[in-house]
Scaffold this active site. Structure first.
Site, PDB file in Angstrom:
ATOM      1  N   ASP A 233       0.802  -1.225   0.000  1.00  0.00           N
ATOM      2  CA  ASP A 233       0.000   0.000   0.000  1.00  0.00           C
ATOM      3  C   ASP A 233       0.835   1.275   0.000  1.00  0.00           C
ATOM      4  O   ASP A 233       0.379   2.325   0.423  1.00  0.00           O
ATOM      5  CB  ASP A 233      -0.899  -0.015   1.245  1.00  0.00           C
ATOM      6  CG  ASP A 233      -0.101  -0.274   2.513  1.00  0.00           C
ATOM      7  OD1 ASP A 233       1.125  -0.018   2.495  1.00  0.00           O
ATOM      8  OD2 ASP A 233      -0.682  -0.724   3.516  1.00  0.00           O
TER       9      ASP A 233
ATOM     10  N   GLU B  70      -0.408  -8.992  -1.181  1.00  0.00           N
ATOM     11  CA  GLU B  70      -0.936  -8.458   0.090  1.00  0.00           C
ATOM     12  C   GLU B  70      -2.157  -7.586  -0.200  1.00  0.00           C
ATOM     13  O   GLU B  70      -2.284  -6.461   0.282  1.00  0.00           O
ATOM     14  CB  GLU B  70       0.123  -7.681   0.877  1.00  0.00           C
ATOM     15  CG  GLU B  70      -0.220  -7.493   2.340  1.00  0.00           C
ATOM     16  CD  GLU B  70       0.839  -6.690   3.094  1.00  0.00           C
ATOM     17  OE1 GLU B  70       0.884  -5.461   2.978  1.00  0.00           O
ATOM     18  OE2 GLU B  70       1.636  -7.331   3.808  1.00  0.00           O
TER      19      GLU B  70
ATOM     20  N   GLU C  34      -2.004   5.063   3.154  1.00  0.00           N
ATOM     21  CA  GLU C  34      -1.956   3.655   2.758  1.00  0.00           C
ATOM     22  C   GLU C  34      -3.323   3.044   2.473  1.00  0.00           C
ATOM     23  O   GLU C  34      -3.486   2.257   1.538  1.00  0.00           O
ATOM     24  CB  GLU C  34      -1.223   2.818   3.821  1.00  0.00           C
ATOM     25  CG  GLU C  34       0.280   3.066   3.897  1.00  0.00           C
ATOM     26  CD  GLU C  34       0.666   4.295   4.707  1.00  0.00           C
ATOM     27  OE1 GLU C  34      -0.238   4.952   5.288  1.00  0.00           O
ATOM     28  OE2 GLU C  34       1.867   4.614   4.763  1.00  0.00           O
TER      29      GLU C  34
ATOM     30  N   HIS D  75       7.177   4.543  13.165  1.00  0.00           N
ATOM     31  CA  HIS D  75       7.564   5.346  11.998  1.00  0.00           C
ATOM     32  C   HIS D  75       6.384   5.932  11.249  1.00  0.00           C
ATOM     33  O   HIS D  75       6.544   6.808  10.418  1.00  0.00           O
ATOM     34  CB  HIS D  75       8.363   4.489  11.007  1.00  0.00           C
ATOM     35  CG  HIS D  75       7.509   3.486  10.270  1.00  0.00           C
ATOM     36  ND1 HIS D  75       6.783   3.816   9.158  1.00  0.00           N
ATOM     37  CD2 HIS D  75       7.247   2.193  10.511  1.00  0.00           C
ATOM     38  CE1 HIS D  75       6.115   2.750   8.743  1.00  0.00           C
ATOM     39  NE2 HIS D  75       6.366   1.753   9.550  1.00  0.00           N
TER      40      HIS D  75
ATOM     41  N   ARG E 117       3.140   7.731   9.513  1.00  0.00           N
ATOM     42  CA  ARG E 117       2.732   9.136   9.394  1.00  0.00           C
ATOM     43  C   ARG E 117       1.801   9.565  10.517  1.00  0.00           C
ATOM     44  O   ARG E 117       1.928  10.644  11.059  1.00  0.00           O
ATOM     45  CB  ARG E 117       1.990   9.347   8.063  1.00  0.00           C
ATOM     46  CG  ARG E 117       2.878   9.833   6.970  1.00  0.00           C
ATOM     47  CD  ARG E 117       2.076  10.162   5.732  1.00  0.00           C
ATOM     48  NE  ARG E 117       2.913  10.888   4.805  1.00  0.00           N
ATOM     49  CZ  ARG E 117       3.987  10.385   4.212  1.00  0.00           C
ATOM     50  NH1 ARG E 117       4.359   9.141   4.448  1.00  0.00           N
ATOM     51  NH2 ARG E 117       4.711  11.129   3.396  1.00  0.00           N
TER      52      ARG E 117
ATOM     53  N   HIS F 202      13.873   4.331  12.146  1.00  0.00           N
ATOM     54  CA  HIS F 202      13.578   4.463  10.710  1.00  0.00           C
ATOM     55  C   HIS F 202      14.445   5.592  10.135  1.00  0.00           C
ATOM     56  O   HIS F 202      14.752   6.561  10.835  1.00  0.00           O
ATOM     57  CB  HIS F 202      12.094   4.802  10.588  1.00  0.00           C
ATOM     58  CG  HIS F 202      11.514   4.753   9.209  1.00  0.00           C
ATOM     59  ND1 HIS F 202      11.625   5.785   8.320  1.00  0.00           N
ATOM     60  CD2 HIS F 202      10.789   3.802   8.578  1.00  0.00           C
ATOM     61  CE1 HIS F 202      10.997   5.473   7.192  1.00  0.00           C
ATOM     62  NE2 HIS F 202      10.477   4.266   7.326  1.00  0.00           N
TER      63      HIS F 202
HETATM   64  C1  UD1 Z   1       6.768   4.452   3.671  1.00  0.00           C
HETATM   65  C2  UD1 Z   1       5.355   4.045   3.295  1.00  0.00           C
HETATM   66  C3  UD1 Z   1       4.715   3.317   4.450  1.00  0.00           C
HETATM   67  C4  UD1 Z   1       5.588   2.191   4.948  1.00  0.00           C
HETATM   68  C5  UD1 Z   1       6.986   2.699   5.214  1.00  0.00           C
HETATM   69  C6  UD1 Z   1       7.880   1.549   5.565  1.00  0.00           C
HETATM   70  C7  UD1 Z   1       4.191   5.573   1.782  1.00  0.00           C
HETATM   71  C8  UD1 Z   1       3.276   6.741   1.682  1.00  0.00           C
HETATM   72  N1  UD1 Z   1       4.546   5.207   3.027  1.00  0.00           N
HETATM   73  O1  UD1 Z   1       6.653   5.340   4.774  1.00  0.00           O
HETATM   74  O2  UD1 Z   1       3.472   2.782   4.040  1.00  0.00           O
HETATM   75  O3  UD1 Z   1       5.041   1.720   6.141  1.00  0.00           O
HETATM   76  O4  UD1 Z   1       7.503   3.326   4.053  1.00  0.00           O
HETATM   77  O5  UD1 Z   1       9.065   1.966   6.164  1.00  0.00           O
HETATM   78  O6  UD1 Z   1       4.572   5.013   0.789  1.00  0.00           O
HETATM   79  N2  UD1 Z   1      11.517  11.529   2.009  1.00  0.00           N
HETATM   80  C9  UD1 Z   1      12.261  12.352   1.236  1.00  0.00           C
HETATM   81  N3  UD1 Z   1      12.436  12.026  -0.078  1.00  0.00           N
HETATM   82  C10 UD1 Z   1      11.878  10.917  -0.646  1.00  0.00           C
HETATM   83  C11 UD1 Z   1      11.131  10.048   0.146  1.00  0.00           C
HETATM   84  C12 UD1 Z   1      10.972  10.386   1.489  1.00  0.00           C
HETATM   85  O7  UD1 Z   1      12.780  13.350   1.691  1.00  0.00           O
HETATM   86  O8  UD1 Z   1      12.088  10.686  -1.843  1.00  0.00           O
HETATM   87  C13 UD1 Z   1      11.312  11.916   3.423  1.00  0.00           C
HETATM   88  C14 UD1 Z   1      10.197  12.920   3.474  1.00  0.00           C
HETATM   89  O9  UD1 Z   1      10.452  13.790   4.524  1.00  0.00           O
HETATM   90  C15 UD1 Z   1       9.022  12.060   3.766  1.00  0.00           C
HETATM   91  C16 UD1 Z   1       9.634  11.045   4.710  1.00  0.00           C
HETATM   92  O10 UD1 Z   1      10.956  10.848   4.224  1.00  0.00           O
HETATM   93  O11 UD1 Z   1       7.950  12.778   4.341  1.00  0.00           O
HETATM   94  C17 UD1 Z   1       8.876   9.756   4.755  1.00  0.00           C
HETATM   95  O12 UD1 Z   1       9.093   8.991   3.584  1.00  0.00           O
HETATM   96  P1  UD1 Z   1       7.940   8.203   2.818  1.00  0.00           P
HETATM   97  O13 UD1 Z   1       8.597   7.282   1.884  1.00  0.00           O
HETATM   98  O14 UD1 Z   1       6.922   9.148   2.287  1.00  0.00           O
HETATM   99  O15 UD1 Z   1       7.195   7.482   3.983  1.00  0.00           O
HETATM  100  P2  UD1 Z   1       7.705   6.445   5.074  1.00  0.00           P
HETATM  101  O16 UD1 Z   1       7.349   6.987   6.407  1.00  0.00           O
HETATM  102  O17 UD1 Z   1       9.088   6.004   4.823  1.00  0.00           O
HETATM  103  N1  UDP Z   2      12.752  -4.104   9.896  1.00  0.00           N
HETATM  104  C1  UDP Z   2      14.116  -4.176   9.613  1.00  0.00           C
HETATM  105  N2  UDP Z   2      14.977  -3.371  10.301  1.00  0.00           N
HETATM  106  C2  UDP Z   2      14.555  -2.503  11.242  1.00  0.00           C
HETATM  107  C3  UDP Z   2      13.164  -2.413  11.511  1.00  0.00           C
HETATM  108  C4  UDP Z   2      12.300  -3.220  10.815  1.00  0.00           C
HETATM  109  O1  UDP Z   2      14.526  -4.961   8.759  1.00  0.00           O
HETATM  110  O2  UDP Z   2      15.377  -1.790  11.830  1.00  0.00           O
HETATM  111  C5  UDP Z   2      11.825  -4.951   9.126  1.00  0.00           C
HETATM  112  C6  UDP Z   2      10.814  -5.727   9.931  1.00  0.00           C
HETATM  113  O3  UDP Z   2      11.322  -6.990  10.279  1.00  0.00           O
HETATM  114  C7  UDP Z   2       9.618  -5.815   8.990  1.00  0.00           C
HETATM  115  C8  UDP Z   2       9.755  -4.589   8.127  1.00  0.00           C
HETATM  116  O4  UDP Z   2      11.047  -4.068   8.332  1.00  0.00           O
HETATM  117  O5  UDP Z   2       9.706  -6.932   8.138  1.00  0.00           O
HETATM  118  C9  UDP Z   2       8.718  -3.568   8.485  1.00  0.00           C
HETATM  119  O6  UDP Z   2       8.991  -2.374   7.836  1.00  0.00           O
HETATM  120  P1  UDP Z   2       8.413  -1.001   8.293  1.00  0.00           P
HETATM  121  O7  UDP Z   2       8.099  -1.063   9.752  1.00  0.00           O
HETATM  122  O8  UDP Z   2       9.349   0.030   7.802  1.00  0.00           O
HETATM  123  O9  UDP Z   2       7.092  -0.868   7.407  1.00  0.00           O
HETATM  124  P2  UDP Z   2       5.600  -1.379   7.537  1.00  0.00           P
HETATM  125  O10 UDP Z   2       5.609  -2.853   7.687  1.00  0.00           O
HETATM  126  O11 UDP Z   2       4.970  -0.660   8.694  1.00  0.00           O
HETATM  127  O12 UDP Z   2       4.977  -0.923   6.251  1.00  0.00           O
END
Ligand code: UD1
Ligand code: UDP
Length: 381
Positions: free
Chosen positions: A97, A119, A133, A210, A212, A243
């Protein structure tokens, strides 16, 4: 002439969950697997591909500091489209997602290439939560040809959304395949400071946050709860792999950085994280993937969210929604650490999310879609 299957993914959890599928597709006869990464995450994505020995054929390299969801979406669409034109995949496979998944699915849809959604069918009651998501996965459902539901619960969600029964296969979640793979090959920690978690008599609580909807005050409340617990319980080590998003570090480091029995690390390799989960007594998380992994290792999970699209472990009693109320977190963690009976009640090893054969079912379902073979029986949950 082999058929071309193109998995496209961009973040850490997609890379983990796609890895067993890429490996399965690579081994399949008659299929040319062309993995593409968007680069939505950079280090965390590369770290996972390294663990599984996967070298993407194409890297869209879309990461740029400070860009938002719109730019991630637009750049993925713009950069993936010429790759689709060049490689002419017979199907595109996306997972979950994230923004990468939705944008890649949309790019394939615009080129009239069938989308396989891994998924599929996770749902909450509101399109606004988790944001974005829940919207991403609902939108993906509309443009998907083959829906791979991890559990019967997610299959039923898809049926309620009007998806035809014959377009759904229940596979189990490939995260369990990945977890069983790395835990079957134990290795010393890559990060030396994690050896503290293995000291005799050490109790370990693992914490990740981590999402949002946790940014800002909810995450700050979690940090303060961990600080109180750590000060009250010097024998227990609280480990927080952070993260890569700088917002996460900005909240946790000031509150927890100087407490001796709190260990803050960078994002860990998947092998280190799996080893650490196995050592932990309690897991506190807002992560989707971690909610799926911990039950299979028999670890009670306290979920730092108000709702979850993964009700299976909650229903089975090994996960509990605690949200981010500071006092409630302190109380619930304390209960699990102090009350053996309460702990035993939650610490059951269960596998509602998969049996380690999800990738095999996924590959067979893709082969069947391409006319190359037969589906396997559904995962029963
Ligand atoms: C993303 C996914 C989330 C998933 C997580 C796993 C989305 C919307 N979210 O969240 O579903 O659980 O990965 O770890 O896809 N940023 C940049 N440049 C970029 C990308 C990110 O600066 O090209 C920074 C921005 O400040 C952004 C923040 O990182 O707001 C978060 O990155 P983003 O990939 O949007 O969301 P995650 O929290 O990593
Ligand atoms: N994970 C990892 N290293 C870390 C924290 C998490 O490899 O330091 C793995 C964890 O085992 C799981 C996945 O990352 O399989 C989850 O990713 P994240 O929490 O970033 O995203 P979400 O599942 O919430 O989308």
């Amino acid at each position: 002439m082999p058929m071309t299957v193109m998995p496209v993914y961009g973040t850490r959890p997609e890379a983990i969950k796609m890895a067993p599928i890429v490996q399965g597709l690579d081994a399949a006869d008659g299929i040319d697997c062309v993995p593409v990464v968007t680069g939505q995450h950079r280090e965390m994505l590369d770290q996972v591909n390294g663990v599984f020995g996967i070298v993407p054929k194409v890297d869209l390299d879309i990461f740029a500091h400070g860009q938002g969801l719109e730019a991630v979406t637009a750049r993925t669409l713009e950069r993936l489209t010429p790759v689709l034109v060049e490689h002419r995949p017979d199907v595109v496979v996306v997972q979950g997602d994230t923004t990468s998944a939705l944008a890649a699915g949309l790019a394939a849809f615009y080129r009239k290439i069938p989308v396989v959604h891994v998924e599929a069918g996770l749902r909450t009651a509101s399109i606004a939560s988790p944001f974005p998501e829940e919207g991403n996965r609902r939108l993906l459902t509309q443009i998907t040809s083959l829906h791979l539901a991890p559990t019967p619960v997610s299959r039923d969600n898809l049926l309620r959304n009007g998806v035809a029964r014959e377009d759904i296969v229940v596979t189990g979640n490939t995260v369990i395949d990945a977890l069983l793979d790395v835990t079957s090959r134990p290795r010393p920690f890559d990060v030396p400071s994690l050896a503290r978690a293995q000291e005799p008599g050490r109790r370990v609580v693992l914490v990740t946050s981590h999402r949002r909807e946790s940014w800002g005050d909810p995450m700050r409340r979690t940090a303060r709860a961990v600080a109180r617990l750590a000060v009250e319980r010097p024998e227990t080590l609280f480990v927080l792999p952070l993260h890569a998003n700088p917002l996460v570090r900005e909240i946790f480091v000031p509150v927890l950085g100087s407490i001796p029995n709190v260990l803050l690390t960078d994002a860990l390799s998947y092998t280190d994280f799996a080893t650490l989960t196995a050592l932990a007594e309690v897991v506190l998380t807002d992560s989707g993937g971690v909610q799926e992994e911990a039950p299979s290792l028999g670890k009670p999970v306290l979920v730092l969210r108000e709702d979850t699209e993964r009700p299976e472990a909650v229903e089975a009693g090994t996960a509990r929604l605690v949200g981010t109320d500071e006092d409630l977190i302190v109380r619930e963690v304390g209960l699990l650490l102090d009350d053996r009976a309460a702990y035993e009640e939650m610490a059951n090893a269960i596998n509602p999310y998969g049996d380690g054969r999800a990738a095999a079912r996924t590959v067979a379902a893709i082969e069947a879609l391409l006319g190359l073979g037969e589906r396997l029986p559904d995962f029963a949950g």
